[in-house]
Design an enzyme around this catalytic site. Sequence first.
Site, PDB file in Angstrom:
ATOM      1  N   SER A  50     -35.960  27.234   0.782  1.00  0.00           N
ATOM      2  CA  SER A  50     -35.629  26.083   1.638  1.00  0.00           C
ATOM      3  C   SER A  50     -35.881  26.381   3.112  1.00  0.00           C
ATOM      4  CB  SER A  50     -34.159  25.710   1.453  1.00  0.00           C
ATOM      5  OG  SER A  50     -33.883  25.517   0.094  1.00  0.00           O
ATOM      6  N   CYS A  96     -32.390  28.230  -4.092  1.00  0.00           N
ATOM      7  CA  CYS A  96     -31.652  26.961  -4.183  1.00  0.00           C
ATOM      8  C   CYS A  96     -32.230  26.054  -5.262  1.00  0.00           C
ATOM      9  CB  CYS A  96     -31.682  26.256  -2.825  1.00  0.00           C
ATOM     10  SG  CYS A  96     -31.025  24.591  -2.883  1.00  0.00           S
ATOM     11  N   CYS A 153     -28.492  26.483  -6.356  1.00  0.00           N
ATOM     12  CA  CYS A 153     -27.721  25.243  -6.151  1.00  0.00           C
ATOM     13  C   CYS A 153     -28.110  24.102  -7.096  1.00  0.00           C
ATOM     14  CB  CYS A 153     -27.902  24.739  -4.724  1.00  0.00           C
ATOM     15  SG  CYS A 153     -27.982  26.022  -3.483  1.00  0.00           S
ATOM     16  N   LYS A 208     -27.633  24.817 -10.919  1.00  0.00           N
ATOM     17  CA  LYS A 208     -26.175  25.021 -11.061  1.00  0.00           C
ATOM     18  C   LYS A 208     -25.447  23.683 -11.038  1.00  0.00           C
ATOM     19  CE  LYS A 208     -23.716  24.934  -7.749  1.00  0.00           C
ATOM     20  NZ  LYS A 208     -23.509  25.931  -6.724  1.00  0.00           N
ATOM     21  N   ALA A 216     -46.479  38.897  -0.186  1.00  0.00           N
ATOM     22  CA  ALA A 216     -47.054  39.338   1.085  1.00  0.00           C
ATOM     23  C   ALA A 216     -46.108  40.350   1.702  1.00  0.00           C
ATOM     24  CB  ALA A 216     -47.246  38.150   2.018  1.00  0.00           C
ATOM     25  N   GLY A 262     -15.539  37.715  -8.487  1.00  0.00           N
ATOM     26  CA  GLY A 262     -14.570  36.674  -8.135  1.00  0.00           C
ATOM     27  C   GLY A 262     -15.058  35.785  -7.012  1.00  0.00           C
ATOM     28  N   ILE A 306     -20.213  32.470  -7.183  1.00  0.00           N
ATOM     29  CA  ILE A 306     -21.051  32.356  -8.380  1.00  0.00           C
ATOM     30  C   ILE A 306     -20.233  32.627  -9.637  1.00  0.00           C
ATOM     31  CG2 ILE A 306     -23.076  33.336  -9.552  1.00  0.00           C
ATOM     32  CD1 ILE A 306     -24.385  33.678  -6.827  1.00  0.00           C
ATOM     33  N   GLU A 318     -17.898  29.607 -10.244  1.00  0.00           N
ATOM     34  CA  GLU A 318     -18.613  28.394 -10.650  1.00  0.00           C
ATOM     35  C   GLU A 318     -19.099  28.509 -12.096  1.00  0.00           C
ATOM     36  OE1 GLU A 318     -20.226  26.743  -6.348  1.00  0.00           O
ATOM     37  OE2 GLU A 318     -21.643  27.796  -7.623  1.00  0.00           O
ATOM     38  N   ARG A 341     -11.867  42.360  -9.595  1.00  0.00           N
ATOM     39  CA  ARG A 341     -11.214  43.623  -9.215  1.00  0.00           C
ATOM     40  C   ARG A 341     -10.081  43.441  -8.206  1.00  0.00           C
ATOM     41  NH1 ARG A 341     -16.128  46.402  -5.648  1.00  0.00           N
ATOM     42  NH2 ARG A 341     -16.277  44.762  -4.081  1.00  0.00           N
ATOM     43  N   ARG A 383     -12.245  35.572  -2.319  1.00  0.00           N
ATOM     44  CA  ARG A 383     -11.829  36.249  -1.081  1.00  0.00           C
ATOM     45  C   ARG A 383     -12.504  35.571   0.114  1.00  0.00           C
ATOM     46  NH1 ARG A 383     -13.809  40.771   1.535  1.00  0.00           N
ATOM     47  NH2 ARG A 383     -15.278  41.278  -0.130  1.00  0.00           N
TER      48      ARG A 383
HETATM   49  P1  NDP Z   1     -19.812  36.866  -3.281  1.00  0.00           P
HETATM   50  O1  NDP Z   1     -20.063  37.888  -2.248  1.00  0.00           O
HETATM   51  O2  NDP Z   1     -19.222  35.548  -2.914  1.00  0.00           O
HETATM   52  O3  NDP Z   1     -18.890  37.478  -4.417  1.00  0.00           O
HETATM   53  C1  NDP Z   1     -19.187  38.708  -5.029  1.00  0.00           C
HETATM   54  C2  NDP Z   1     -18.022  39.061  -5.936  1.00  0.00           C
HETATM   55  O4  NDP Z   1     -18.338  40.219  -6.676  1.00  0.00           O
HETATM   56  C3  NDP Z   1     -16.759  39.362  -5.146  1.00  0.00           C
HETATM   57  O5  NDP Z   1     -15.691  38.848  -5.871  1.00  0.00           O
HETATM   58  C4  NDP Z   1     -16.748  40.880  -5.111  1.00  0.00           C
HETATM   59  O6  NDP Z   1     -15.459  41.433  -5.035  1.00  0.00           O
HETATM   60  C5  NDP Z   1     -17.344  41.208  -6.453  1.00  0.00           C
HETATM   61  N1  NDP Z   1     -18.008  42.519  -6.467  1.00  0.00           N
HETATM   62  C6  NDP Z   1     -18.915  42.997  -5.600  1.00  0.00           C
HETATM   63  N2  NDP Z   1     -19.336  44.234  -5.960  1.00  0.00           N
HETATM   64  C7  NDP Z   1     -18.665  44.534  -7.087  1.00  0.00           C
HETATM   65  C8  NDP Z   1     -18.642  45.673  -7.933  1.00  0.00           C
HETATM   66  N3  NDP Z   1     -19.409  46.728  -7.688  1.00  0.00           N
HETATM   67  N4  NDP Z   1     -17.814  45.649  -9.003  1.00  0.00           N
HETATM   68  C9  NDP Z   1     -17.030  44.572  -9.256  1.00  0.00           C
HETATM   69  N5  NDP Z   1     -17.007  43.473  -8.492  1.00  0.00           N
HETATM   70  C10 NDP Z   1     -17.806  43.453  -7.425  1.00  0.00           C
HETATM   71  O7  NDP Z   1     -21.209  36.704  -4.006  1.00  0.00           O
HETATM   72  P2  NDP Z   1     -21.780  35.639  -4.993  1.00  0.00           P
HETATM   73  O8  NDP Z   1     -22.820  36.383  -5.735  1.00  0.00           O
HETATM   74  O9  NDP Z   1     -20.732  34.923  -5.759  1.00  0.00           O
HETATM   75  O10 NDP Z   1     -22.448  34.589  -4.021  1.00  0.00           O
HETATM   76  C11 NDP Z   1     -23.361  35.038  -3.014  1.00  0.00           C
HETATM   77  C12 NDP Z   1     -23.422  34.065  -1.894  1.00  0.00           C
HETATM   78  O11 NDP Z   1     -24.178  32.953  -2.294  1.00  0.00           O
HETATM   79  C13 NDP Z   1     -22.085  33.486  -1.469  1.00  0.00           C
HETATM   80  O12 NDP Z   1     -21.406  34.291  -0.557  1.00  0.00           O
HETATM   81  C14 NDP Z   1     -22.476  32.181  -0.884  1.00  0.00           C
HETATM   82  O13 NDP Z   1     -22.800  32.369   0.472  1.00  0.00           O
HETATM   83  C15 NDP Z   1     -23.691  31.796  -1.684  1.00  0.00           C
HETATM   84  N6  NDP Z   1     -23.355  30.802  -2.706  1.00  0.00           N
HETATM   85  C16 NDP Z   1     -22.913  29.579  -2.313  1.00  0.00           C
HETATM   86  C17 NDP Z   1     -22.582  28.624  -3.240  1.00  0.00           C
HETATM   87  C18 NDP Z   1     -22.074  27.302  -2.800  1.00  0.00           C
HETATM   88  O14 NDP Z   1     -22.248  26.947  -1.626  1.00  0.00           O
HETATM   89  N7  NDP Z   1     -21.431  26.524  -3.668  1.00  0.00           N
HETATM   90  C19 NDP Z   1     -22.716  28.871  -4.670  1.00  0.00           C
HETATM   91  C20 NDP Z   1     -23.178  30.191  -4.972  1.00  0.00           C
HETATM   92  C21 NDP Z   1     -23.492  31.102  -4.013  1.00  0.00           C
HETATM   93  P3  NDP Z   1     -14.683  41.624  -3.648  1.00  0.00           P
HETATM   94  O15 NDP Z   1     -14.178  40.278  -3.254  1.00  0.00           O
HETATM   95  O16 NDP Z   1     -13.584  42.572  -3.999  1.00  0.00           O
HETATM   96  O17 NDP Z   1     -15.657  42.196  -2.693  1.00  0.00           O
END
Ligand code: NDP
Length: 455
Positions: A14, A42, A47, A50, A114, A175, A178, A181, A198, A204
């Site tokens: 995008s 996206c 997006c 999803k 590239a 948590g 993604i 959802e 975790r 968070r």
């Molecule tokens: P996030 O960073 O939001 O969440 C990652 C999750 O994985 C956290 O709960 C994190 O825990 C956990 N985690 C990370 N590393 C480990 C590990 N080694 N072992 C166990 N758990 C772990 O990433 P997402 O992939 O969910 O989304 C990425 C980004 O994409 C988002 O931040 C957002 O900006 C975007 N997005 C937006 C959407 C929307 O607008 N509706 C939809 C989907 C994605 P902890 O909290 O403890 O770090």
Amino acid sequence: MSFDYDLFVIGGGSGGVRAARIAAMEGASVALAEEDRMGGTCVIRGCVPKKLMVFASGFPRAIEDARAYGWDARAGRFDWPAFRTKLHAELDRLEGIYRSNLEKAGVTIYDSRATVAGPQAVRLQDGRQITARHILIATGGRPFIPDEFADLPVMSSNDVFLMEALPRSVLIVGGGYIACEFACILNGLGVEVTQYYRGAQILRGFDDEARGHVAQSMMADGVTLCLGTDVLDIEAGAEGTAGRFTVRSTDGQERRFDAVLFATGRRPNSEGLGLEEVGVRMGRFGAVEVDASSQTAVPTIHAIGDVTDRINLTPVAIREGQAFSETVFGGRPSRADHDLVPSAVFTQPELGSVGLTEEAARSREPVDIYATSFRAMHSAFAGRSDRVMMKLVVSQATGRVLGCHIVADHAGEMIQLAAIAIKMGATKADFDRTVAVHPTMAEELVTMKAPVRSG
Ligand code: NDP
């Protein structure tokens, strides 16, 4: 010195597509390289598919509600292959639109990877070298799976849209947006969903009360949410066998699942692009470091979107791309505004959020908290117990609304509108003098009389 192009964009998501089109419309000669499908995360694996899955997953509940409203309605079987075929046809259509919009704007498309070969040169996969006055890195991000599990036949969010069949049971690890959802989507589609997170509470960074509310709703809807729980090890049995994955977790349990989905965050897609070699500075997890104008340490190279790991949302990447091209090619200096960016988590119910959480606001200044929780008319009549939550975080000093958090069906739609007022600097008094639209859920935003907490 003459160049092959004024601008070479790497990445057809995008952000990159917006930047390329604006630059071309400003009269620049522009090329764009995309190694995969046009449209990026996206459109192809984020997006858009999803949200279509969110819609698909909402029908069992809608049918239950229909019965409560007097209809003789029954849910039949969900035909995943039929849905998936239609889903991919829609993605093909959207990809075509992205491509034709670029072509119409006069952008030359290279369907190739590239890499950066110099401050003003890129190299295509076939070895061709192309020069450009400016280079824009818009390569996005990719799912991250912890190393110890990366070689197992587990899924990332990319794989969900490609599944041959829906699993009977799935473990979702994480948590964040993604994880939550997909937990709701798959649960709605009839998959038995277990989610390990975790930390002490999912999502968070969002408002604590809203997080608790979403978690409770998810559990009430049938998601087995295990907080403070992480995967210790996974054993994968033969493909196609039921309960193929044996998972041992930190809560001392051993459980079996048909599939495991890691939603453990995303990483900037910057590896092997040749950026460090030309002097671009890289940050945590390979994020391209940029200033407020999206310029890297090399003045001819800019970067936008998830590869810079600022606010990883499509509309933000689009704004960054637009600001870049308006500044560099339109002679209208502008910067993407990263303040008060609203977003929604498409759980069921949705969480819409803009501005400061209660916790963040309290740590900055004295605030009044206006909050309400109630059963919405639609679901109360249907006999559902789920509750809507709305919260306004208000500065005591100025009366300005610093944050708004909504957990409700359609919260994504509501927060978009609330965000306009908040972005304009609306005070609680402005909300109060706005007449309610009755009967709606959103009217509660303008009828909260006294703070529930202050300080
Ligand atoms: P996030 O960073 O939001 O969440 C990652 C999750 O994985 C956290 O709960 C994190 O825990 C956990 N985690 C990370 N590393 C480990 C590990 N080694 N072992 C166990 N758990 C772990 O990433 P997402 O992939 O969910 O989304 C990425 C980004 O994409 C988002 O931040 C957002 O900006 C975007 N997005 C937006 C959407 C929307 O607008 N509706 C939809 C989907 C994605 P902890 O909290 O403890 O770090």
